[in-house]
Motif scaffolding. Sequence first.
Motif, short mmCIF file in Angstrom:
data_model
loop_
_atom_site.label_atom_id
_atom_site.label_comp_id
_atom_site.label_asym_id
_atom_site.label_seq_id
_atom_site.Cartn_x
_atom_site.Cartn_y
_atom_site.Cartn_z
N LEU A 395 0.86 -1.18 0.00
CA LEU A 395 0.00 0.00 0.00
C LEU A 395 0.89 1.24 0.00
O LEU A 395 1.75 1.39 0.88
N VAL A 396 0.70 2.11 -0.99
CA VAL A 396 1.47 3.35 -1.01
C VAL A 396 0.67 4.43 -0.27
O VAL A 396 1.12 4.99 0.71
N GLN A 397 -0.53 4.71 -0.76
CA GLN A 397 -1.42 5.63 -0.04
C GLN A 397 -2.86 5.39 -0.44
O GLN A 397 -3.13 4.74 -1.46
N MET A 398 -3.76 5.92 0.32
CA MET A 398 -5.17 5.76 -0.03
C MET A 398 -6.00 6.88 0.59
O MET A 398 -5.60 7.52 1.57
N ASN A 399 -7.15 7.11 -0.02
CA ASN A 399 -8.08 8.08 0.52
C ASN A 399 -9.49 7.56 0.25
O ASN A 399 -9.78 7.06 -0.82
N VAL A 400 -10.35 7.65 1.25
CA VAL A 400 -11.71 7.14 1.08
C VAL A 400 -12.69 8.21 1.49
O VAL A 400 -12.50 8.88 2.53
N SER A 401 -13.73 8.42 0.67
CA SER A 401 -14.80 9.33 1.11
C SER A 401 -16.08 8.52 1.22
O SER A 401 -16.38 7.68 0.36
N SER A 402 -16.80 8.74 2.30
CA SER A 402 -18.08 8.03 2.47
C SER A 402 -18.98 8.88 3.35
O SER A 402 -18.55 9.89 3.90
N PRO A 408 -19.81 5.96 -1.66
CA PRO A 408 -18.48 5.72 -1.08
C PRO A 408 -17.44 5.48 -2.19
O PRO A 408 -17.66 4.66 -3.07
N THR A 409 -16.37 6.21 -2.13
CA THR A 409 -15.33 6.10 -3.17
C THR A 409 -13.97 5.89 -2.52
O THR A 409 -13.62 6.60 -1.58
N ALA A 410 -13.23 4.91 -3.04
CA ALA A 410 -11.87 4.68 -2.53
C ALA A 410 -10.87 4.97 -3.64
O ALA A 410 -11.00 4.45 -4.75
N THR A 411 -9.91 5.81 -3.34
CA THR A 411 -8.79 6.03 -4.26
C THR A 411 -7.59 5.35 -3.62
O THR A 411 -7.20 5.69 -2.50
N VAL A 425 -12.46 3.82 -7.15
CA VAL A 425 -13.57 2.88 -7.34
C VAL A 425 -14.71 3.21 -6.38
O VAL A 425 -14.48 3.58 -5.23
N ILE A 426 -15.95 3.04 -6.89
CA ILE A 426 -17.13 3.26 -6.04
C ILE A 426 -17.57 1.90 -5.50
O ILE A 426 -17.51 0.89 -6.20
N GLY A 427 -18.05 1.88 -4.26
CA GLY A 427 -18.51 0.61 -3.69
C GLY A 427 -19.76 0.81 -2.86
O GLY A 427 -20.27 1.93 -2.73
N ASP A 428 -20.24 -0.31 -2.26
CA ASP A 428 -21.44 -0.23 -1.41
C ASP A 428 -21.15 0.49 -0.10
O ASP A 428 -22.03 1.03 0.54
N ALA A 433 -15.56 -0.51 -1.31
CA ALA A 433 -14.87 0.28 -2.35
C ALA A 433 -13.36 0.03 -2.29
O ALA A 433 -12.71 -0.14 -3.32
N THR A 434 -12.82 -0.03 -1.07
CA THR A 434 -11.37 -0.24 -0.91
C THR A 434 -10.96 -1.62 -1.46
O THR A 434 -9.98 -1.74 -2.20
N PHE A 435 -11.71 -2.66 -1.06
CA PHE A 435 -11.36 -4.01 -1.50
C PHE A 435 -11.49 -4.12 -3.04
O PHE A 435 -10.66 -4.76 -3.69
N LYS A 436 -12.53 -3.47 -3.58
CA LYS A 436 -12.71 -3.54 -5.04
C LYS A 436 -11.53 -2.87 -5.74
O LYS A 436 -11.03 -3.35 -6.76
#
Length: 512
Positions: A395-402, A408-411, A425-428, A433-436
Motif C-alpha cells: 500500500l502506497v497511499q489511499m483516501n476514502v470518502s463516504s 463511497p469512493t476509494a482512491t 472505485v465506487i462501492g457499497d 470500495a477499498t477491496f474492489k
Amino acid sequence: MSIMKTIKIFDTTLRDGEQSPGASMNIEEKLRIASQLEKLNVDVIEAGFPIASDGDFEAVKKIAQTIKGPEIAGLCRANIKDIDRAWEALKYAGDRGRIHTFIATSDIHMERKLQMKPAKVLETAVKAVKHAVSYTPNVEFSCEDAVRTRLEFLAEMVEAVIDAGATTVNIPDTVGYSIPFEYFNIIKYLKDNVPNIDKAVISVHCHNDLGLAVANSLAAIQAGAGQVECTINGIGERAGNCSLEEIVMALRTRRDIMPFENSINTEHIYAASRLLSTVTGIAVQPNKAVVGANAFAHEAGIHQHGVLMDKETYEIMTPESIGLNANKLVLGKHSGRHAFVARLNELGYDLPKEDVEKAFVRFKSLADKKKEIFDEDLDAIVADEIIRIPEIVKLVQMNVSSGSFAAPTATVELEVKGKVKRVAVIGDGPVDATFKAIKKLTGMKPYLVNYSVGSITGGTDALGECTVRLEHDGHEVLGQGSHSDIIVASAKAYINALNKALDVAQRTRVEI
Ligand code: KIV
Ligand code: ZN
C-alpha cells in the motif's frame, strides 16, 4: 534418591501447526518461530515436510542451518524419495537432524487410503526406516492412526521398526478419538508386549478433536511415554494438537503427583504464544488455558480479595512463570528508544538494529496520536512493520470518502511487483470500495470468507485491527492489518492476505 524421568518436548508448530487453515508461514516467519522455540529450549523442532514444496524444503534447510540447540526433524512418508529429500534439508543439522517417517497402520487407513495389505505396510515401513538409518541413527517412525489400529498389529509394527533402527516410535491419535484411560492402556500394552520397546523412546502425538489432547498426552506419560509432540497455542490440523504451554505447565504445576522433568524455559512461553498469533493472525481465545488474556485475570470480587490476601488462594501458577510480567510498563510519547527496546525484548522480540529503527519511527508516530502505548500496540507495530513484509503488493497511499449522501469512493495507490498504480472505485461502503480497488489493481479475485474488526486496546484513540480471511486458488489465507483509521487497517489486512496467497501459490504442496 530417585532420578526423575525427563520427558522430551517435540514441537510441531511449524509442521502440523502449519496445517491449520490459514496458518501457512513463509521462511522468514518460520525462522522467527524457530528462534523462539530455541529460547524455549524444546528438545525437537519439527521444521516441516521437505518434499511437500520447495518452500517447505528451503524452510527446513534454513532452520537446520541456523538453529543450534534443539534437534531438527523433517517429516516424510515411508518412501525413498521423501526420505532422500528430507535428509537433503536436514543434513545441515548434523547429528541433530532427525528423519521422521510415517505410514498409516489402522485397518481403515490401510484398506481405504493406502489400499495395501498389513504385511505390505509392515514391509514398507521397515524398508523406509532402514533407508533413513543409512543417513542418521536419529530416526522416528509414526504409526499414523495408531489409536484405531489393532493392538496386535501395532505391537508387531513397533517391534519391527525398532529392529530396523528407529530410535523413537510415535503412537499418534491422528483423529483425536481416544480418551485418557484408553490411551494409557495402549501405551501400557506396547510397554508390556513389545520385547525391544526399551530400545526406543515412545512418543505421543494427540489431536484435539474431543478437547482431550493434553489429557491424553498426560495419561500416556504416566503409562511410560518419553516424548510429547505438541504445538504453541495448540494449533494444528482441524481442532489442533496438544498445546505445548498446557502440557508443560501441567507437568510443572503437578510435579507433586507426576514426577517428570522437561527442558522448557517456561518464562518464554507467553512471548512464543504472542509471536505465533502475530505471525499467523490466529488469535488466542481469551479463556485459553495458560496464555489466554483471562488466564490470570481475577474479575470476581471474592477472587480478587483472596488473591490480594494470598496469591495461592486462587493462583495455581504465577504469571511470571510463563513470562507474563504483571507490572506492565506502559509507554508514551516521552518514552525513549531505550525503554522501547527494553519492552520489545521483554515481549520476546529480539530485533536487528534496522528493524528496531523502523518500529521506533512507527511507535513515535502512534504515540503522537495516542496517550498510552500498551504491549498489544507494540505487537501490532512489530507485526505491521517487520513481520508482515516482504510484500509483493504494497500500500502506497489511499483516501476514502463516504457518508450518508455520496457514493463511497476509494482512491487507492499500490505498488505491485515494483510498479506504482492508482485507481478510484465506487462501492457499497468504504470497505467494499477499498477491496474492489485493490482487486482491480492486482487483478486477483479472491473470495472473502470472513472480515472482522476490533480495537487493539481500549479508548477511541486505540489502534484498530482488522482480520481478513480469503480463499484464493483453493487455499485459505488470513491477513491482518492495524492502523488508527479502521479503513486503512482493512486495506492493510486485505493486502496482507493477498501477499500470503501469492506466497502460498508459489509453494504448491502435496497432501499428506
Ligand atoms: O496426526 C498424525 O498422525 C501426524 C503424523 C504424520 C505424525 O501428524
Ligand atoms: Zn498430527
